[in-house]
Scaffold this active site. Structure first.
Site, short mmCIF file in Angstrom:
data_model
loop_
_atom_site.label_atom_id
_atom_site.label_comp_id
_atom_site.label_asym_id
_atom_site.label_seq_id
_atom_site.Cartn_x
_atom_site.Cartn_y
_atom_site.Cartn_z
N CYS A 57 38.68 8.02 -50.81
CA CYS A 57 38.06 6.73 -50.48
C CYS A 57 38.64 5.61 -51.35
O CYS A 57 38.41 5.57 -52.57
CB CYS A 57 36.54 6.84 -50.66
N CYS A 60 36.08 3.41 -53.17
CA CYS A 60 35.47 4.18 -54.26
C CYS A 60 36.35 4.08 -55.51
O CYS A 60 35.85 3.86 -56.62
CB CYS A 60 35.31 5.65 -53.88
#
Length: 409
Positions: A57, A60
């Protein structure tokens, strides 16, 4: 700083203390199991903040590098929460994700000292945005859990339902039951607002079900919604309806039923007649077992020649960016994304174009596309989504700098 051995040797004791305090200012995430974290929270009587992430991600990673490392964030978290990180694809992650309805990344979760979820947020945010979300999690009047409790206790007035539905949408939670209650209580005038349209889109997964009464209501009152939003906004929502409609046709085993539904769909979307059969052929090819990759590729190529969906053209180009190194295929993908931009220039396809051109080593054009993508993100209120594009632009400028230096030497 500590990696520089020469500098490290020259630091005074005060310098070492200051360096250590800077490092410790970032969020300190607890180690151990989820049960151990809950035990510590209960012992200290503190709520828990959980960063639910995956290793792939991008947002993230951006938050971990740029937000969790900030002093104001680290100090705030230490004062108010027990902080914990969990990979949703490893160890306890999959079960944790299922239990807490984690379906997008990052998801930022909040639990009380006893381990009961009280609030959540979806997506990356800057330091101020993260602290604001944390403050909401600490405020009983704004917590997701508080709204759920009020609803379960019988709160049904329209103002409450609108706010509650907004909170559920922001948190990625199921909206169906409270939405149905809201819908029954509202007049056509109240239904035909931009606010209601956003709620309608959220509860129907962006009108993915053509037969849904909510989708049919939008189709019947399309002009009214175009007035309160725009023709472009409504068309984008209905493109999703059309796309899912074709998938529905492709899955139908009864030919008469499929023919009737196709006719109904094309009556609503007459501009799709040119591409409909080719798109349907491609989708059916993807459903065959075992899959015939050559057949799928051929059908996909034929469909993309007439495709009218900027999203599908963009996705096809992005798939090539991620999976191909063949210059011929990348050139073809560039053609797809250029058509996508012609249909509807936006952050997503301009971003794809920038990444594709970068991979093709056309750095000057990649820079133009990246800058346009970042401008589009700002215009669309998607600054946080453009994080990876900003990083790409830095890489492009570095490459252009290297080329400039080489030319001068």
């Amino acid at each position: 700083m500590l990696k520089n051995k020469g500098l490290f040797r020259g630091l005074t004791l005060l310098g070492l203390i200051l360096a250590g305090s800077t490092i410790n200012a970032q969020i300190v995430f607890e180690k151990g199991t989820w049960e151990e974290v809950k035990e510590k929270a209960a012992k200290e009587n503190k709520p828990i903040f959980v960063d639910a992430y995956t290793t792939w991600c991008g947002p993230c990673k951006w938050m971990a590098k740029n937000i969790f490392s900030q002093e104001q964030v680290g100090v705030y978290m230490k004062q108010n929460f027990i902080a914990y990180k969990m990979d949703m694809e490893k160890g306890e992650g999959p079960d944790f994700a299922k239990k807490n309805n984690v379906v997008a990344y990052p998801t930022l979760l909040y639990f009380d000292a006893e381990g009961k979820m009280i609030h959540k947020g979806i997506g990356a945010r800057d330091a101020d945005g993260l602290i604001e979300l944390c403050n909401d999690a600490l405020d009983p009047a704004k917590q997701l859990a508080s709204f759920i409790k009020k609803y379960e206790e019988g709160a049904r007035d329209k103002d409450f339902l609108v706010t509650y539905l907004g909170v559920l949408s922001d948190c990625g939670e199921d909206m169906e039951a409270p939405f149905n209650t809201y819908w029954e209580k509202t007049s056509d005038v109240e239904k035909q607002t931009a606010e209601s349209l956003n709620l309608m889109a959220a509860v129907t997964h962006r009108f993915s079900d053509f037969k849904s009464p909510i989708t049919q209501y939008l189709l019947k009152n399309r002009a009214a919604y175009e007035k309160v939003t725009s023709k472009e906004d409504v068309a984008q929502l209905l493109e999703n309806t059309y796309a899912y409609g074709i998938w529905t046709v492709a899955k139908m085993e009864d030919k008469k039923e499929a023919k009737a539904f196709s006719k109904e769909l094309l009556e609503v979307f007459p501009d799709a007649k040119k591409e409909f059969k080719k798109r349907l052929t491609y989708i059916k090819a993807t459903m065959e077992t075992p899959p015939d990759e050559a057949k799928i590729a051929k059908a996909h190529g034929q469909y993309l020649k007439v495709a009218r969906s900027w999203t599908e053209l963009n996705q096809a180009a992005w798939d090539v960016y991620e999976n191909e190194d063949d210059p011929k295929k990348m050139k073809e993908a560039l053609g797809w994304v250029n058509r996508s931009v012609e249909i509807d220039a936006n952050y997503f396809n301009l971003d794809t174009k920038a990444f594709l051109l970068y991979k093709m080593k056309n750095y000057s054009e990649a820079k133009k596309a990246a800058e346009k993508a970042i401008e589009a993100a700002k215009a669309q209120g998607m600054d946080e989504d453009s994080i990876s594009t900003i990083e790409l632009l830095d890489n492009i400028n570095a490459k252009l700098g290297e080329a400039d230096s080489a030319a001068k030497s």
